[in-house]
Every structure is written in C-alpha cells, then in structure tokens.
Design a protein around this motif. Structure first.
Motif, PDB file in Angstrom:
ATOM      1  N   ILE A 125       0.867  -1.189   0.000  1.00  0.00           N
ATOM      2  CA  ILE A 125       0.000   0.000   0.000  1.00  0.00           C
ATOM      3  C   ILE A 125       0.894   1.226   0.000  1.00  0.00           C
ATOM      4  N   PRO A 126       1.044   1.890  -1.141  1.00  0.00           N
ATOM      5  CA  PRO A 126       2.003   3.008  -1.208  1.00  0.00           C
ATOM      6  C   PRO A 126       1.482   4.305  -0.603  1.00  0.00           C
ATOM      7  N   GLU A 127       0.186   4.551  -0.745  1.00  0.00           N
ATOM      8  CA  GLU A 127      -0.373   5.826  -0.301  1.00  0.00           C
ATOM      9  C   GLU A 127      -1.598   5.582   0.556  1.00  0.00           C
ATOM     10  N   GLY A 128      -2.145   6.644   1.058  1.00  0.00           N
ATOM     11  CA  GLY A 128      -3.358   6.543   1.853  1.00  0.00           C
ATOM     12  C   GLY A 128      -3.127   5.951   3.221  1.00  0.00           C
ATOM     13  N   ARG A 129      -1.898   5.996   3.694  1.00  0.00           N
ATOM     14  CA  ARG A 129      -1.610   5.435   5.009  1.00  0.00           C
ATOM     15  C   ARG A 129      -2.048   6.419   6.088  1.00  0.00           C
ATOM     16  N   ASP A 130      -2.685   5.893   7.130  1.00  0.00           N
ATOM     17  CA  ASP A 130      -3.151   6.726   8.220  1.00  0.00           C
ATOM     18  C   ASP A 130      -2.754   6.078   9.542  1.00  0.00           C
ATOM     19  N   ALA A 131      -3.324   6.557  10.646  1.00  0.00           N
ATOM     20  CA  ALA A 131      -2.956   6.042  11.966  1.00  0.00           C
ATOM     21  C   ALA A 131      -3.339   4.576  12.104  1.00  0.00           C
ATOM     22  N   ASN A 132      -4.504   4.199  11.611  1.00  0.00           N
ATOM     23  CA  ASN A 132      -4.930   2.808  11.724  1.00  0.00           C
ATOM     24  C   ASN A 132      -4.003   1.886  10.934  1.00  0.00           C
ATOM     25  N   PHE A 133      -3.597   2.347   9.757  1.00  0.00           N
ATOM     26  CA  PHE A 133      -2.650   1.565   8.966  1.00  0.00           C
ATOM     27  C   PHE A 133      -1.343   1.372   9.740  1.00  0.00           C
ATOM     28  N   SER A 134      -0.799   2.447  10.287  1.00  0.00           N
ATOM     29  CA  SER A 134       0.475   2.363  10.991  1.00  0.00           C
ATOM     30  C   SER A 134       0.381   1.468  12.221  1.00  0.00           C
ATOM     31  N   TYR A 135      -0.747   1.530  12.931  1.00  0.00           N
ATOM     32  CA  TYR A 135      -0.905   0.702  14.134  1.00  0.00           C
ATOM     33  C   TYR A 135      -0.955  -0.780  13.767  1.00  0.00           C
ATOM     34  N   LEU A 136      -1.723  -1.115  12.728  1.00  0.00           N
ATOM     35  CA  LEU A 136      -1.787  -2.509  12.286  1.00  0.00           C
ATOM     36  C   LEU A 136      -0.429  -2.969  11.775  1.00  0.00           C
ATOM     37  N   TYR A 137       0.256  -2.130  11.029  1.00  0.00           N
ATOM     38  CA  TYR A 137       1.574  -2.464  10.489  1.00  0.00           C
ATOM     39  C   TYR A 137       2.561  -2.745  11.625  1.00  0.00           C
ATOM     40  N   ALA A 138       2.552  -1.899  12.652  1.00  0.00           N
ATOM     41  CA  ALA A 138       3.475  -2.093  13.778  1.00  0.00           C
ATOM     42  C   ALA A 138       3.177  -3.397  14.520  1.00  0.00           C
ATOM     43  N   ARG A 139       1.904  -3.673  14.764  1.00  0.00           N
ATOM     44  CA  ARG A 139       1.550  -4.908  15.479  1.00  0.00           C
ATOM     45  C   ARG A 139       1.913  -6.146  14.664  1.00  0.00           C
ATOM     46  N   ALA A 140       1.692  -6.097  13.359  1.00  0.00           N
ATOM     47  CA  ALA A 140       2.035  -7.233  12.513  1.00  0.00           C
ATOM     48  C   ALA A 140       3.544  -7.443  12.470  1.00  0.00           C
TER      49      ALA A 140
END
Length: 551
Positions: A125-140
């Motif tokens: 996912i290159p664009e459209g990243r938000d707080a929810n994206f970052s939180y899920l990415y960090a947990r994964a």
C-alpha cells in the motif's frame, strides 16, 4: 430520410452489451453495500452473487463479499478468500479502493495469526496510510519478530499523530529503553501529564520486579488517583492479600470483570484468602464480561445467579449475533446454540454430556434429530485453561461441535432409530393425492439430497443421499406413517449391506460379501431377548445361533 437516420444512429455511441453488464453489476454491488450496512447479510450476499452473474471478474463484488463474510460467525476464511480473489483480478475504479481491500485483508490475516502475510499486504500500500494503517503495520511487524522495524513505525507515527496513544503503548510494551526512560520520568513526575493513563499502565505491566511495579503504581495513584485497573495491579503484585482487599475488589465490581477475577485468583498464594474469594464468587449474582480477543470491547458475557452460571454468550463480532449461546441448569449445559455462518445448531441435553435432540437450521429449513439413549455425546466444554479447574468461571467452548459424522449417523437411522423431521413448506408439491418433499442441505461445501414420499399426508417412503454421490444409499419404508424398514445399499447394487425391519419387532440382516445372501440376522423378539444367527461360511447356512438377555 433513411440515410439521415442511419447517419444519426451511427454518430451516437451505442453501449455494448458487455458495458451494460458492467454497469448493472456495479449497481448490484452498490445495493449489496447498502444491505450490508443495514446488517442484512443474506440479502447482501444474494446481491453480490447477482452482480457476479453479470460481471464474473468484478473486484468490487468480491471486495463487498469479503466485507459481508468477515462479519459472519466463522466467516473469516471466506472473507480472506474473497479479498484475495478481488486483488488477483485487480480491476479497480481507483487505487484507493484497492488499498482499502489490501488493508481489510491484512487485518484478517493478522487476526488469524498470519502476520507475515499481513505485513506483505501492507507493504504494497504506497499511499493513503493513516494512523490505523500504521498501528496494524506495527503490530504485525512485532508478531513477525521484526520489533526494531515496528518501533521505527511507532516513532514516526507518534510524530505524525501525537494524539494517538496506541503507539506509545506498543513502545512501552516492546521497547525496553523507551519503557525505562518513560518509567524514570513517571517516577520523577517529570512532565508526565502528556502521556495518557493507558500508556503508564503498559509501563507498569511490562516492567520487571515487584518493587519497581509498586513504585510505579504509587506514582500512578499520586498523579491520577486510584482506579479499578490500578487497584487490581497492586493486588497482583502483593505478597499477601487481606480479606478487606478482597472485599474492596468485589464491591468495586471485580467479579463483573471476568478476566480480572480470574487473574486475581490465579495470583493468590494464600489458600485461605483464595477460599475467601471463592466464597464471594459462590454468592455472586449478576453479569460478568471478559475480553478474549484483546480488543476494546468484551467478547464474552456470563450471567450468574447465586454463584450458579445460567448463561454464557460469545459475541466476538459485537454485532448481536453470537458465536455460541449456552444456557445452564444446575451448573451443567442444558441448551446450546452454535452459529456457523448461516447455519445454527441447537443442542438440547438430556443429562450432560448426553443429548436429547440436535436441530439444524438453515434459512427456512429446520431439521431435528431426536436422539436415542446415549446415542450422541457432544462435549461442548473444553478443560480449564489455567489447570486449576473451572473455579471462578467455566471453561469455554474452544471449538464448534463437529457434527458431520453424527449427522450422517442420524440420517442413516441404524438401530438407534433417530427420528428425523424436516420442515420446509415451500418444497412440498401436491401431485394429486400424493406428495414429494425434496430437500437439499449444504454441509462443508457439499450438498446432501433427501426425498420424502407421501400418500396424502401419510409418509410412505424416504430416500437419503448420505454419501453425496448423487444417489440414494438409504431407503426408509413406512407403514401407516410409522417407520417399518430401513435398507442401506451404499454401492447401489440392489444387494443392500444391511436391512433393518422394525415391525412387529426389530430384525437386522447383514450381507457381508454383497452376494445377495444374508450372512447374519439379529432379532429382538422381546425387549429382554436378543437372538443372533451367523453364517460363518457366508452361504446362508446359519451354523452359530446365540441367545442373550438384552441389557
């Protein structure tokens, strides 16, 4: 005039049939989305199916199917498949829609412990990243063992979204240096008001040593005052807990928080204090809720009356449709309903774990199996997870009951004489004075067929395809509406493997080698006598005859 009309018609762009199909499919997808938002899952799936009839390669239709499926009990595997199919087609109206699909898929992969696959989707996912994206990415990333990368994501997200405390909680749980620095500021009361209480509780939970935890708890109370959460943490690290503290825990609603009560009991070393807490539980009346998934909302609700569990409900999707709902009587399950997608299994117990009846409900079709004595045992409850027995709260149904084998057993009827009744009024067609009720049920991706023949309203014959081979292996014959004979011919040779005659008394005949000659007969002329005749040479000559008392 004709030439002008032809010229005019040719000047206009006439939509091709294929383009019209795509537009129609898009309209059905929009209606499916509206039905999903109205929590009409069945309608939404029907609209998605219609959309795919017009456009079998519609990524948006598969995306919508996944969004419906993920809300259904045990529908996550189907949702993952639908999202994956949408991405493999790759025909999107906008990049943002494709990114949304990848994010939805990543969330489900993470929830099903496939964190590395979730990371792979998120990195696309290159664009459209938000707080929810970052939180899920960090947990994964953390679950994948890539903690350093996760902490980098958390640091960047904390700068971009300073109001979002979730990243600080992750850092407090996974980054020892950050936790130590924050703990020092916490103890020194150094500009700590910036951090919300949840972050400081995470520091307490993941710090090492009783002494340090105690100091951090004191600092928390001095800054924010006491609360149920911090009071529980103080009890968990205490070397000795008093009855007064147990009383305060109970009066503060501790028994209504199932996870808190279970954790406290597991931490108690003094048997007398543990017994005192147990006595409080034995008198508890009310509702206890517990968070099983690590989310913000409790998943499990247990109701107690004077210490007796009366009902246990798991609603993991928080949509009012529980995964299971169990009613208890005298501390034992009396009635259980397990939901699997659009099928519900209702089990009524005679004397747990023995079952009185099992009812399958799918749409407007309801089939009930009335079980004979000890004919089916469904142990819904798993052993206690803490190894100390189900003291405070009963163990959970860790899995849905696998009824497939018992379902086929029930359909085959055999000696247990299971009574099968199916209700689906619209499938009964009157043909003069006769009627045929044709039924189909899906089970684990397969379709099983039933046919019941009537003379007027009296059942005369029933045929069942229990092996899903497209033919009827079991034929039941009725006399005056009562089951009189059951024939089981699994190979469809006309030479049944066994025949069960029920009237005037049960007689069971076997043909072991399929030569059309009966090799054994078991009869029960009286309830207390069973006669077994066996042809050891399988030639129809019964050279062994035994008679025994029936238990």
């Amino acid at each position: 005039m004709l030439a002008f009309a032809a010229h005019g018609a040719g000047a206009q762009q006439v939509p091709r049939a294929e383009d019209q199909d795509l537009r129609i499919a898009a309209l059905y997808v929009e209606q499916a989305a509206a039905a999903r938002q109205a929590k009409e899952a069945k309608t939404a799936l029907e609209l998605v199916d219609t959309a795919l009839e017009f456009d079998p390669e519609s990524s948006e239709a598969y995306l919508e199917r996944g969004r419906v499926e993920e809300r259904e009990p045990r529908g996550i595997p189907e949702a993952i498949q639908a999202f994956s199919r949408a991405l493999s087609i790759g025909r999107w109206p906008a990049v943002s829609t494709e990114d949304r699909c990848r994010l939805d898929l990543a969330e489900l992969l993470f929830r099903t412990r496939r964190s590395e696959e979730a990371v792979g989707q998120l990195e696309k996912i290159p664009e459209g990243r938000d707080a929810n994206f970052s939180y899920l990415y960090a947990r994964a990333l953390i679950d994948s063992g890539r903690v350093a990368e996760a902490m980098r994501v958390c640091r960047e997200a904390s700068g971009a979204y300073p109001w979002d405390a979730r990243f600080a909680v992750l850092r407090a749980a996974s980054d020892p240096s950050f936790r130590a620095r924050l703990g020092e500021r916490f103890l020194a009361r150094d500009n700590i008001g910036y951090f919300p209480p949840g972050v400081l509780l995470a520091v307490i939970d993941h710090s090492e040593g009783r002494a340090l935890k105690g100091k951090l708890i004191d600092a928390y109370v001095s800054l924010y005052g006491s609360s149920a959460a911090v009071s529980l943490r103080r009890l968990l690290i205490a070397r000795a807990v008093t009855k007064a503290e147990i009383d305060a825990f109970v009066s503060g609603g501790g028994l209504a928080r199932g996870g808190d009560a279970e954790a406290l009991y597991a931490s108690l070393r003094d048997r007398k204090i543990a017994a005192y807490l147990r006595s409080k539980v034995a008198a508890f009346s009310g509702v206890s809720k517990r968070d099983l998934s690590g989310g913000d909302d409790p998943d499990e609700t247990a109701r107690y009356r004077a210490g007796q569990l009366t009902r246990l409900v798991l609603d993991s999707a928080h949509d009012g449709l529980p995964v299971y709902d169990i009613s208890f009587s005298g501390g034992r399950p009396a009635r259980a309903t397990v939901y699997e997608r659009d099928v519900a299994y209702r089990i009524v117990y005679r004397d747990y774990p023995f079952v009185r009846s099992v009812t399958f409900t799918r749409g407007d079709t309801r089939t009930t199996y009335a079980m004979g004595p000890e004919s089916l045992s469904l142990p819904l409850l798993s052993p206690s997870r803490n190894g100390r027995g189900a003291l405070l709260f009963p163990p959970l149904p860790a899995y849905p009951p696998d009824l497939s084998a018992d379902r086929l057993f029930a359909a085959a009827l055999s000696e247990e004489q299971v009574d099968v009744t199916t209700r689906k009024p619209e499938s009964l067609w009157n043909l003069g004075i006769d009627g045929v009720r044709r039924l189909e049920e899906e089970w684990r991706g397969k379709t099983y067929r039933y046919e019941v023949l009537y003379n007027g309203k009296v059942k005369t014959e029933a045929r069942r395809d229990i092996e899903n081979k497209g033919k009827f292996e079991v034929t039941e014959y009725y006399r005056d509406g009562a089951l009189a004979r059951v024939v089981y011919d699994p190979e469809h040779t006309g030479r049944p493997e066994f025949t069960l005659d029920l009237l005037p008394y049960p007689v069971l005949k076997w043909d072991y080698n399929g030569d059309g000659i009966v090799d054994a007969i078991e009869s029960r002329p009286t309830p207390s006598k069973t006669i077994l005749e066996v042809s050891t040479k399988l030639n129809g000559v019964f050279d062994i005859v035994t008679e025994e008392a029936t238990k």
